[in-house]
Each structure stands twice: as structure tokens, then as C-alpha cells.
Design an enzyme around this catalytic site. Structure first.
Site, PDB file in Angstrom:
ATOM      1  N   ARG A  54       0.818  -1.209   0.000  1.00 21.68           N
ATOM      2  CA  ARG A  54       0.000   0.000   0.000  1.00 21.68           C
ATOM      3  C   ARG A  54       0.851   1.259   0.000  1.00 21.68           C
ATOM      4  NH1 ARG A  54      -2.038   2.632   4.415  1.00 21.68           N
ATOM      5  NH2 ARG A  54      -1.789   0.831   5.779  1.00 21.68           N
ATOM      6  N   TYR A 107     -12.355  23.528  -9.494  1.00 28.73           N
ATOM      7  CA  TYR A 107     -12.950  22.254  -9.942  1.00 28.73           C
ATOM      8  C   TYR A 107     -14.106  21.901  -9.016  1.00 28.73           C
ATOM      9  CZ  TYR A 107     -12.623  17.073 -10.650  1.00 28.73           C
ATOM     10  OH  TYR A 107     -12.843  15.738 -10.897  1.00 28.73           O
ATOM     11  N   ASP A 179      -3.900  23.510  -8.059  1.00 32.17           N
ATOM     12  CA  ASP A 179      -4.236  22.448  -9.010  1.00 32.17           C
ATOM     13  C   ASP A 179      -3.550  22.782 -10.328  1.00 32.17           C
ATOM     14  OD1 ASP A 179      -5.375  20.778 -10.948  1.00 32.17           O
ATOM     15  OD2 ASP A 179      -7.278  20.669  -9.882  1.00 32.17           O
ATOM     16  N   LYS A 204      -5.624  12.938 -16.544  1.00 36.24           N
ATOM     17  CA  LYS A 204      -5.742  13.795 -17.726  1.00 36.24           C
ATOM     18  C   LYS A 204      -4.508  13.642 -18.630  1.00 36.24           C
ATOM     19  CE  LYS A 204      -9.571  15.412 -15.829  1.00 36.24           C
ATOM     20  NZ  LYS A 204      -9.567  14.893 -14.449  1.00 36.24           N
TER      21      LYS A 204
END
Length: 387
Positions: A54, A107, A179, A204
Site C-alpha cells: 500500500r 474544480y 491544481d 488527464k
């Protein structure tokens, strides 16, 4: 090295992975230790071995090193999605009773996160006009801990004065988060602009093929431990297979961006000349709010921008336009090879800015198709509005 060379050579080492050019996919949950001494050294932080899958494997670690170098950061962390990266960044630096400043053009899922989950834990959010300058100082309170920027802004693409806002924030001891998804690691240097934590949705342009979900945090050493601790305590890990695809996407990022930018500007300029269009919101165009700031702080653009029609559109006409497009498909992501379009109205989720237009707005992502074919598709679509 120039960015094209750096992208194709970073992390490539003939002496690693038995000479394999791409870091292999190391799938693991359990990590074995060969001795008690090695196990205890890990607990004391004296070696860099990941104690559990993890926390990462060689696949994710190589990707993180590549991303840190590309963005001029000391460290990077890859996470399960862009939103999980945002959540980790915010919760690492705020507690109950704290206050944060968030740009109004953020966003939309960030607004939902702030207005629901953070509010539920006693964190208050103030949204501010993205074109605010020195007046930002008046919004800072004694309990303000962080400022969250996004430039250009989602949907409406205002470009903020990041260095000015970052300076004001730092003068008051705030952590500056940004961002950087639109810019990718190639079109701006966030840490030179004053940003402390740069956030990406690697879903993206970094991935580039519409087939992964991933978030990225990059930072200087001073903020890394706090981010890493929150990441490890909350567990939004990303699979090694996804990391492999993201590293592969990085190799072609510069080449893809050039085409997205070239085609995007061609279509944006064409739209400016259409009789139906009121305005085109593209940071590289002079009429876009903050265009001069974009010229100062960014080295290029991509294929994502918006345009607004002069008049509202009846739903049946809007459906006639959108349902019959052949290349611009409706979808809420972007940054892949395909072209996308969504209609939008920002008014229901903006609180400190006023949307000045009455006509129908659209966000475009211009993909890698031939630009003449894309122009034909849009022309026929706009003609259907008037039928």
C-alpha cells in the site's frame, strides 16, 4: 536537458531492472524482510524499503521520482485519483476550527468536498474571486491555514496572479496549494511561482489515453513528511499497473501537448469568427481574463478551453447539435487523445463571482484528430442550432 529529452530518458538506466527500458510492474501486498535487523532498520526509518504494498513499490517509486524531477520538486506522491490527492493535501494541513481560502473557479468536486466533508469536520471555506489581487489579505483570518488556487480556473479559465497571491499567503503563514492539472508538469514551474504543493489529476494529460485514474502531489522537502503521513494514514494508494501506464504516458507528453495546443488554438480562433459565438475563453487569447498573466507564467497551452454563444439555446436545438456530433463526444474528463464537449452553466456553483453571459456555454477538449475534420464537425453542429 530540454523537456522532450528529459521525458524520454528520465528513469531509464541500463543498470536497473536487468536492463529493461521501462520499469516493470511490481505487484505486491506483502514485502519480505530477510532478517530481524533489516525489519528493525525499516521501523527506525534507516532504509527506504517499502514495508507494505500500500505504501508503494519500485513501479510507483520510479514514477514519483520522474514527476518530482519534471516539476522541479523534491518529492512526489502518487495516489488513487486527482480528488484523493486534493483530499490528502487539504486534510494534511487543516484541523477542526480552521479556515481555508479557495478560488471560486475551482474544480467543482473540490467545492463539494469543502462544503460537505470538510465542513462536517469543522473546517470553514471562503471562496474568492479568481481575479482578486492584494485584496486577498482582507479575507485572511487568524485561523486561516491554507489557500487553494487553480489557474486557469475550471470551465471559465481565468488566470490568476499566482506569485502575488502566494506572497500574500506566505506573509500570513499560509500553505499555498495549486491544481496544476491544466499546465501539466511542462507548461509552468509551480515552485518558482511560489506554490508549496502542486496537485495533478494524472488521469488527464499525464496518462493521456483516457484509461487510468491517478492523482499526484509534488512538493518541497519541508511539506513532504506531513503529506506522506496523511497519505499513509488514509490509504488512497494506486495500483502498480496504473503507475506503469502513467510512466508510459509521460514519454509522449511533450509531443501530445504540442498537437493539442496547435489544434486547440486553431479551433479557438475559428470560433472567434463565428456569428453565433459571444466569446472564447482560452488563456492564449487576449480577451481571456488574465491573458497577460498567462503569457508571463506559462510556456504554452493545451486543448482545453470554453466558448459562449450569444443567445440561450432551446433544449431541442441543443440536443440536435450535440447528439449528432461525430468527433466531439460528450464526456466529463479530458486530456486523452479524443475530443470532447460538454454544455455548462457555472452560475449554480459560483458564490463570489458573477457570470456575465446569457448564452449557452460549452467546454471543449480538442484531441489528436485531424483539425480540419474537427472543424467540420463543429461547423455542422453549430449549423444545426439554427435549423
Amino acid at each position: 536537458m530540454r523537456k522532450e529529452t528529459l521525458l524520454t530518458t528520465i528513469g531509464v538506466d541500463p543498470n536497473s531492472h536487468e536492463g529493461i527500458v521501462n520499469t516493470p510492474v511490481y505487484r505486491a501486498s506483502t514485502v519480505l524482510f530477510s532478517s530481524l535487523d533489516e525489519l528493525e532498520r525499516m521501523h527506525r526509518g534507516e532504509n527506504t524499503t517499502s514495508p507494505y504494498g500500500r505504501f508503494g513499490t519500485r513501479t510507483s517509486e520510479d514514477l514519483e521520482r520522474s514527476l518530482a524531477v519534471l516539476e522541479g520538486a523534491d518529492r512526489a506522491i502518487v495516489l488513487a485519483s486527482g480528488l484523493s490527492a486534493i483530499l490528502v493535501a487539504l486534510t494534511a494541513f487543516v484541523s477542526t476550527g480552521d479556515h481555508i481560502l479557495v478560488v471560486d473557479s475551482v474544480y467543482q468536486p473540490v467545492r463539494i468536498l469543502c462544503d460537505n466533508e470538510l465542513k462536517r469536520f469543522g473546517v470553514e471555506t471562503t471562496y474568492f474571486n479568481p481575479m482578486l489581487g492584494a485584496e486577498l489579505a482582507s479575507l485572511i483570518r487568524p485561523n486561516t491555514k491554507a489557500i487553494y488556487l487553480e489557474s486557469p480556473g475550471s470551465l471559465t479559465f481565468q488566470v490568476q496572479d499566482i506569485p502575488l497571491l502566494a506572497t500574500i499567503a506566505h506573509n500570513h503563514g499560509l500553505v499555498v496549494m495549486h491544481d496544476s492539472t491544466w499546465a501539466t508538469p511542462l507548461l509552468a514551474k509551480p515552485f518558482d511561482l511560489g506554490i508549496d504543493i502542486s496537485i495533478h489529476s494524472a488521469t488527464k494529460y499525464i496518462g493521456g489515453h483516457s484509461d487510468i485514474l491517478m492523482g499526484v502531489l509534488t512538493c518541497k522537502e519541508a511539506h513532504y513528511k506531513r503529506l506522506l503521513t496523511t497519505f499513509r494514514n488514509t490509504g488512497p494508494c494506486v495500483s502498480p499497473d496504473t503507475c506503469y501506464l502513467a510512466q508510459r504516458g509521460l514519454r509522449t507528453l511533450a509531443t501530445r501537448l504540442k498537437q493539442h495546443d496547435k489544434s486547440g488554438r486553431t479551433i479557438a480562433t475559428w470560433l472567434k469568427g463565428r456569428p453565433e459565438v459571444e466569446t472564447v475563453l482560452h488563456p492564449a487569447l487576449p480577451e481571456c481574463p488574465g491573458h497577460e498573466l498567462w503569457k508571463r507564467d506559462f510556456t504554452g497551452a493545451n486543448g482545453l478551453f470554453s466558448f459562449v454563444l450569444k443567445h440561450p439555446v432551446p433544449r431541442e436545438r441543443l440536443a440536435a447539435m450535440l447528439d449528432n456530433l461525430q468527433l466531439f463526444h460528450m464526456g466529463y474528463s479530458w486530456g486523452g487523445f479524443e475530443s470532447l464537449i460538454i454544455p455548462f452553466d457555472p452560475r449554480p456553483f459560483r458564490t463570489s463571482t458573477e457570470w456575465p453571459y446569457q448564452g449557452q456555454a460549452f467546454r471543449l477538449h480538442v484531441g489528436l484528430e485531424n483539425v480540419e475534420d474537427l472543424l467540420t464537425d463543429l461547423q455542422l453542429g453549430l449549423e444545426r442550432l439554427a435549423v
